[in-house]
Design a protein around this motif. Sequence first.
Motif, PDB file in Angstrom:
ATOM      1  N   PHE A 132      -4.902   7.011   8.375  1.00 53.30           N
ATOM      2  CA  PHE A 132      -3.760   7.221   7.840  1.00 53.30           C
ATOM      3  C   PHE A 132      -3.411   7.645   6.550  1.00 53.30           C
ATOM      4  CE2 PHE A 132      -2.645   4.554  11.690  1.00 53.30           C
ATOM      5  CZ  PHE A 132      -1.789   5.222  12.470  1.00 53.30           C
ATOM      6  N   ALA A 133      -4.106   6.891   5.557  1.00 56.66           N
ATOM      7  CA  ALA A 133      -3.673   7.179   4.227  1.00 56.66           C
ATOM      8  C   ALA A 133      -4.972   6.899   3.291  1.00 56.66           C
ATOM      9  CB  ALA A 133      -2.633   6.145   3.513  1.00 56.66           C
ATOM     10  N   PRO A 134      -6.050   7.828   3.498  1.00 55.44           N
ATOM     11  CA  PRO A 134      -7.296   7.482   2.706  1.00 55.44           C
ATOM     12  C   PRO A 134      -7.106   7.452   1.082  1.00 55.44           C
ATOM     13  CG  PRO A 134      -7.632   9.234   4.473  1.00 55.44           C
ATOM     14  CD  PRO A 134      -5.850   9.073   4.106  1.00 55.44           C
ATOM     15  N   VAL A 135      -6.048   8.061   0.828  1.00 53.50           N
ATOM     16  CA  VAL A 135      -5.597   7.988  -0.763  1.00 53.50           C
ATOM     17  C   VAL A 135      -4.416   7.287  -1.061  1.00 53.50           C
ATOM     18  CG1 VAL A 135      -5.445   9.532  -2.899  1.00 53.50           C
ATOM     19  CG2 VAL A 135      -6.993  10.251  -1.137  1.00 53.50           C
ATOM     20  N   TRP A 173      -3.444  -7.778  -8.803  1.00 55.50           N
ATOM     21  CA  TRP A 173      -3.883  -6.630  -9.292  1.00 55.50           C
ATOM     22  C   TRP A 173      -3.484  -5.481  -8.749  1.00 55.50           C
ATOM     23  CZ3 TRP A 173      -6.650  -3.831  -5.993  1.00 55.50           C
ATOM     24  CH2 TRP A 173      -7.183  -4.349  -4.915  1.00 55.50           C
ATOM     25  N   THR A 174      -3.550  -4.291  -9.352  1.00 58.17           N
ATOM     26  CA  THR A 174      -3.008  -3.035  -8.762  1.00 58.17           C
ATOM     27  C   THR A 174      -4.500  -2.083  -8.767  1.00 58.17           C
ATOM     28  OG1 THR A 174      -2.541  -1.986 -10.972  1.00 58.17           O
ATOM     29  CG2 THR A 174      -0.830  -3.070  -9.452  1.00 58.17           C
ATOM     30  N   GLY A 175      -4.593  -1.304  -7.938  1.00 60.52           N
ATOM     31  CA  GLY A 175      -5.702  -0.407  -7.982  1.00 60.52           C
ATOM     32  C   GLY A 175      -5.634   0.927  -6.880  1.00 60.52           C
ATOM     33  N   GLU A 176      -6.957   1.232  -6.511  1.00 56.58           N
ATOM     34  CA  GLU A 176      -7.041   2.256  -5.436  1.00 56.58           C
ATOM     35  C   GLU A 176      -6.774   1.597  -4.251  1.00 56.58           C
ATOM     36  OE1 GLU A 176      -9.864   5.370  -4.979  1.00 56.58           O
ATOM     37  OE2 GLU A 176     -10.716   5.137  -6.855  1.00 56.58           O
ATOM     38  N   GLY A 177      -5.987   2.202  -3.465  1.00 57.38           N
ATOM     39  CA  GLY A 177      -5.903   1.679  -1.714  1.00 57.38           C
ATOM     40  C   GLY A 177      -6.576   2.521  -0.668  1.00 57.38           C
ATOM     41  N   TYR A 178      -6.492   1.976   0.341  1.00 62.29           N
ATOM     42  CA  TYR A 178      -6.956   2.870   1.716  1.00 62.29           C
ATOM     43  C   TYR A 178      -6.279   2.147   2.673  1.00 62.29           C
ATOM     44  CZ  TYR A 178      -9.953   4.430   5.341  1.00 62.29           C
ATOM     45  OH  TYR A 178     -10.316   4.958   6.641  1.00 62.29           O
ATOM     46  N   PHE A 179      -5.765   2.976   3.934  1.00 67.81           N
ATOM     47  CA  PHE A 179      -5.092   2.219   5.026  1.00 67.81           C
ATOM     48  C   PHE A 179      -5.492   3.277   6.248  1.00 67.81           C
ATOM     49  CE2 PHE A 179      -0.872   2.626   7.229  1.00 67.81           C
ATOM     50  CZ  PHE A 179      -1.068   1.876   8.220  1.00 67.81           C
ATOM     51  N   ASP A 180      -6.225   2.638   7.181  1.00 64.25           N
ATOM     52  CA  ASP A 180      -6.619   3.478   8.401  1.00 64.25           C
ATOM     53  C   ASP A 180      -6.407   2.314   9.699  1.00 64.25           C
ATOM     54  OD1 ASP A 180      -8.677   1.479   8.688  1.00 64.25           O
ATOM     55  OD2 ASP A 180     -10.289   3.344   8.651  1.00 64.25           O
ATOM     56  N   ALA A 181      -6.755   3.011  10.919  1.00 68.47           N
ATOM     57  CA  ALA A 181      -6.496   2.350  12.020  1.00 68.47           C
ATOM     58  C   ALA A 181      -7.737   2.597  13.192  1.00 68.47           C
ATOM     59  CB  ALA A 181      -5.138   2.141  12.671  1.00 68.47           C
ATOM     60  N   ASN A 182      -8.119   1.809  14.020  1.00 68.49           N
ATOM     61  CA  ASN A 182      -8.772   2.195  14.985  1.00 68.49           C
ATOM     62  C   ASN A 182      -8.016   1.591  16.299  1.00 68.49           C
ATOM     63  OD1 ASN A 182     -11.107   1.950  12.911  1.00 68.49           O
ATOM     64  ND2 ASN A 182     -12.275   2.533  14.455  1.00 68.49           N
ATOM     65  N   PHE A 183      -8.224   2.366  17.259  1.00 65.30           N
ATOM     66  CA  PHE A 183      -7.590   1.962  18.480  1.00 65.30           C
ATOM     67  C   PHE A 183      -8.908   2.162  19.676  1.00 65.30           C
ATOM     68  CE2 PHE A 183      -4.620   4.565  15.991  1.00 65.30           C
ATOM     69  CZ  PHE A 183      -3.586   3.615  16.030  1.00 65.30           C
ATOM     70  N   GLY A 184      -8.804   1.331  20.782  1.00 66.54           N
ATOM     71  CA  GLY A 184      -9.738   1.367  21.639  1.00 66.54           C
ATOM     72  C   GLY A 184      -9.293   0.709  23.107  1.00 66.54           C
ATOM     73  N   THR A 185      -9.997   1.169  24.043  1.00 67.58           N
ATOM     74  CA  THR A 185      -9.598   0.757  25.473  1.00 67.58           C
ATOM     75  C   THR A 185     -10.711   0.396  26.049  1.00 67.58           C
ATOM     76  OG1 THR A 185      -9.997   2.992  26.381  1.00 67.58           O
ATOM     77  CG2 THR A 185      -7.893   2.659  25.936  1.00 67.58           C
ATOM     78  N   VAL A 240       0.883  -1.288  -0.095  1.00 64.24           N
ATOM     79  CA  VAL A 240       0.148   0.158   0.140  1.00 64.24           C
ATOM     80  C   VAL A 240       1.045   1.054  -0.082  1.00 64.24           C
ATOM     81  CG1 VAL A 240      -1.773   1.283   1.358  1.00 64.24           C
ATOM     82  CG2 VAL A 240      -1.752  -1.296   1.255  1.00 64.24           C
ATOM     83  N   THR A 241       0.695   1.986  -1.115  1.00 62.73           N
ATOM     84  CA  THR A 241       1.648   3.289  -1.169  1.00 62.73           C
ATOM     85  C   THR A 241       0.924   4.567  -0.917  1.00 62.73           C
ATOM     86  OG1 THR A 241       3.012   2.056  -2.697  1.00 62.73           O
ATOM     87  CG2 THR A 241       3.330   4.410  -2.740  1.00 62.73           C
ATOM     88  N   PRO A 242       0.626   5.205  -0.003  1.00 55.49           N
ATOM     89  CA  PRO A 242      -0.007   6.573   0.212  1.00 55.49           C
ATOM     90  C   PRO A 242       0.400   7.656  -0.653  1.00 55.49           C
ATOM     91  CG  PRO A 242       0.921   5.389   2.385  1.00 55.49           C
ATOM     92  CD  PRO A 242       1.650   4.972   1.251  1.00 55.49           C
ATOM     93  N   SER A 243      -0.482   8.344  -1.101  1.00 55.80           N
ATOM     94  CA  SER A 243      -0.043   9.834  -1.767  1.00 55.80           C
ATOM     95  C   SER A 243       0.332  10.701  -0.702  1.00 55.80           C
ATOM     96  CB  SER A 243      -1.190  10.144  -2.512  1.00 55.80           C
ATOM     97  OG  SER A 243      -2.329  10.357  -1.743  1.00 55.80           O
ATOM     98  N   ALA A 244      -0.072  10.692   0.527  1.00 61.98           N
ATOM     99  CA  ALA A 244       0.305  11.311   1.649  1.00 61.98           C
ATOM    100  C   ALA A 244      -0.255  10.600   2.794  1.00 61.98           C
ATOM    101  CB  ALA A 244      -0.297  12.791   1.467  1.00 61.98           C
ATOM    102  N   ILE A 245       0.122  11.278   4.041  1.00 61.61           N
ATOM    103  CA  ILE A 245      -0.292  10.707   5.399  1.00 61.61           C
ATOM    104  C   ILE A 245      -1.269  11.916   5.795  1.00 61.61           C
ATOM    105  CG2 ILE A 245       0.253   9.980   7.698  1.00 61.61           C
ATOM    106  CD1 ILE A 245       0.981   7.879   5.430  1.00 61.61           C
TER     107      ILE A 245
END
Length: 280
Positions: free
Chosen positions: A114-117, A131-143, A91-96
């Motif tokens: 982190f990297a919606p685009v 395959w290659t295409g659009e990607g997305y990278f996020d995280a959820n944190f919880g206690t 996953v290669t972000p365009s930006a963070i």
Amino acid sequence: MIGFIGSVFSPWYKWSGRKSPQNHVCINVATYGPGGRFTMTDRGRSALRQTASRLEVGPSSMRWDGERLVIDIDEVSSPPLINRICGQITVTPSAISGVELPLSPDDAHIWRPFAPVSRIAVDIDRPGWQWTGEGYFDANFGTRALEEDFSYWTWGRFGTSRGATCFYDATRLDGSELAAGYAFDPDGIATPLPLPPKTPLRRSLWAVARETRSDPGFTPHQTLSMLDAPFYSRSAVRTKLDGDIVTGVHEALDLRRFRNPLLKPMLALRVPRRGKWCFS
């Protein structure tokens, strides 16, 4: 795919009292379409290794190399279709982005996109699973457990001509609601959005209630069913935002159903427990 420390949907973690998240770790992989597979093995403490830039869970790992997230997977899918799934995803972000959204008033739950685009490249050791295409990278944190604070939520990420748009809607157990929307550009700049109205979608295969955001007058609809469970739905959904028709990934989570103790033995069939692991 999702990496878990404290596998929130694991019945084994629930039955343990959720006292040790490091003893319930997992790298979940789901593939869709003909021959699709689902892997979600709950592993013990011995399977976890972490550094600031690397997460290892048994035979699979995620590592940040400074410019991209590299994910190596070597997992076994759940019954009834038991197969080994091996390969690499980058996953290669365009930006963070700098967004960090509290989902509860006391910050017990946080969403970090982190990297919606991003761009993604998938190479799995089966014919046609590259395959290659659009990607997305996020995280959820919880206690706390999700079901302790929420009864229902939906989330969606839609690629647009200007980047990506994300919506997060949740109903908390105390009756209060979260409603958030952001537009992300390729530079990672996030702009809070005036929210279009909630619009119902057809219920899922397991009759999970679903809704998303849409311009008035447009009826959103599912274009691909990805994952159906008695308490959860993931699908590709087409909607209309700011005059543009867009398709994205949509999730609906019914935590009232998830609290039902009768679900946990059913989940255990799809989420096997492997408590011991030895790194070679």
